[in-house]
Motif scaffolding. Sequence first.
Motif, PDB file in Angstrom:
ATOM      1  N   LEU A  40       0.832  -1.206   0.000  1.00 16.98           N
ATOM      2  CA  LEU A  40       0.000   0.000   0.000  1.00 16.98           C
ATOM      3  C   LEU A  40       0.868   1.258   0.000  1.00 16.98           C
ATOM      4  O   LEU A  40       0.586   2.212  -0.737  1.00 16.98           O
ATOM      5  N   GLN A  43       2.163   1.787  -3.449  1.00 13.30           N
ATOM      6  CA  GLN A  43       1.109   2.234  -4.352  1.00 13.30           C
ATOM      7  C   GLN A  43       0.802   3.712  -4.145  1.00 13.30           C
ATOM      8  O   GLN A  43       0.669   4.476  -5.109  1.00 13.30           O
ATOM      9  N   ARG A  44       0.698   4.115  -2.895  1.00 11.62           N
ATOM     10  CA  ARG A  44       0.422   5.527  -2.601  1.00 11.62           C
ATOM     11  C   ARG A  44       1.587   6.422  -3.036  1.00 11.62           C
ATOM     12  O   ARG A  44       1.381   7.530  -3.542  1.00 11.62           O
ATOM     13  N   ASP A  49       1.615  10.463  -3.233  1.00  8.66           N
ATOM     14  CA  ASP A  49       1.257  10.834  -1.870  1.00  8.66           C
ATOM     15  C   ASP A  49       2.462  11.116  -0.972  1.00  8.66           C
ATOM     16  O   ASP A  49       2.312  11.705   0.084  1.00  8.66           O
ATOM     17  N   GLU A 154      -2.311   3.258   7.832  1.00 12.90           N
ATOM     18  CA  GLU A 154      -2.391   4.545   7.137  1.00 12.90           C
ATOM     19  C   GLU A 154      -3.206   5.510   7.984  1.00 12.90           C
ATOM     20  O   GLU A 154      -4.330   5.221   8.387  1.00 12.90           O
ATOM     21  N   PRO A 157      -2.816  10.990   4.113  1.00 11.08           N
ATOM     22  CA  PRO A 157      -2.189  10.820   2.800  1.00 11.08           C
ATOM     23  C   PRO A 157      -0.665  10.751   2.914  1.00 11.08           C
ATOM     24  O   PRO A 157      -0.013  11.733   3.286  1.00 11.08           O
ATOM     25  N   GLY A 158      -0.091   9.585   2.653  1.00 13.58           N
ATOM     26  CA  GLY A 158       1.349   9.418   2.757  1.00 13.58           C
ATOM     27  C   GLY A 158       1.869   9.312   4.168  1.00 13.58           C
ATOM     28  O   GLY A 158       3.087   9.329   4.377  1.00 13.58           O
ATOM     29  N   TYR A 160       2.026   7.114   7.694  1.00 18.04           N
ATOM     30  CA  TYR A 160       1.844   5.743   8.177  1.00 18.04           C
ATOM     31  C   TYR A 160       2.392   5.604   9.590  1.00 18.04           C
ATOM     32  O   TYR A 160       3.538   5.936   9.878  1.00 18.04           O
ATOM     33  N   ARG A 193      -7.737   8.976   4.297  1.00 14.33           N
ATOM     34  CA  ARG A 193      -7.522   9.909   3.192  1.00 14.33           C
ATOM     35  C   ARG A 193      -8.722  10.851   3.005  1.00 14.33           C
ATOM     36  O   ARG A 193      -8.618  11.851   2.297  1.00 14.33           O
TER      37      ARG A 193
END
Length: 229
Positions: A40, A43-44, A49, A154, A157-158, A160, A193
Motif C-alpha cells: 500500500l 502504491q500511494r 502521496d 495509514e 495521505p502518505g 503511516y 484519506r
Amino acid sequence: MPRPRRRKGRPLLVLALLIVLFPVVSVLTTALIPPPVTILMLQRLAAGDGLDYRWRSLNRISPHLVASAIAAEDARFCSHRGFDMEAIQKALDHNDAGGRVRGGSTISQQTAKNVFLWPQRSWVRKGLEAGYTVLIETIWGKRRIMEVYLNVAEMGPGVYGAEAAARHWFGVSAADLTPQQAARLAAILPSPRRYKAAPPGPYVRRRAARVQANARIVRNQGLATCVTG
C-alpha cells in the motif's frame, strides 16, 4: 524409468515447500525486525502521496492510542484468536439489510493485510489474509500485533503509523499523544484519506468523542491488558 519420474516431481515438491514456507519465514522475520515498506505504501507513493513511515516501539507509543484503537476497531482484540465471529456476523446482517457496507475485520486481520498483502478486495486476498492472521496470532502474539498495526496503519495521505501521524497532525511525538488526540487518530482510521484528525470536521469530532468514551471503558475493564500488561 522410475527415476526420471521422481526427478520430474522434485520441482513441484520444491515449489510446494516454498509456497508453504515463505509465509512462515516472512512472519518469523517480521516478529524480530520492523516490516519494510508495504505494498500500500508503494502504491500511494507511486500515486504521488509521499511516504512518511517512522517505526517506534510500543513502549514509545501512548497507551491512549492503544486503548483508542481497540475501542474504535476491535473491542474484543484481547479475547479472540484473530477472528471476531460475532463482529463478522453483525457486519453480514447489517450489509444484508441494505445499510452502509461495514467490515468485520479485526486488528489482527488488518495487520496481516497491511504488512503482507495488497489492499484491493478479492477472495484470494481474503484467503491469504486468513492464513497470515493465524500465523501472526500464533508466532507474534497480541503485543507485537498491536505494535506493528500502530506502526504501519495509514493515518493520512502518505502518513503511516503513530509517530508520523502524531507529528503530522499534532506536532507531538507518539509517546505524548493526549486521550483526545489519540481518539482523533483512531477516529480517522477507517478513511484516513477522507478525514482529518486536525482540524477535525463534524464527523470526526463526533466519532472521536465516542472513541474517547469507549477508550475509558477499555482501560477501566482491562480490555487492553494483553498489550499493556
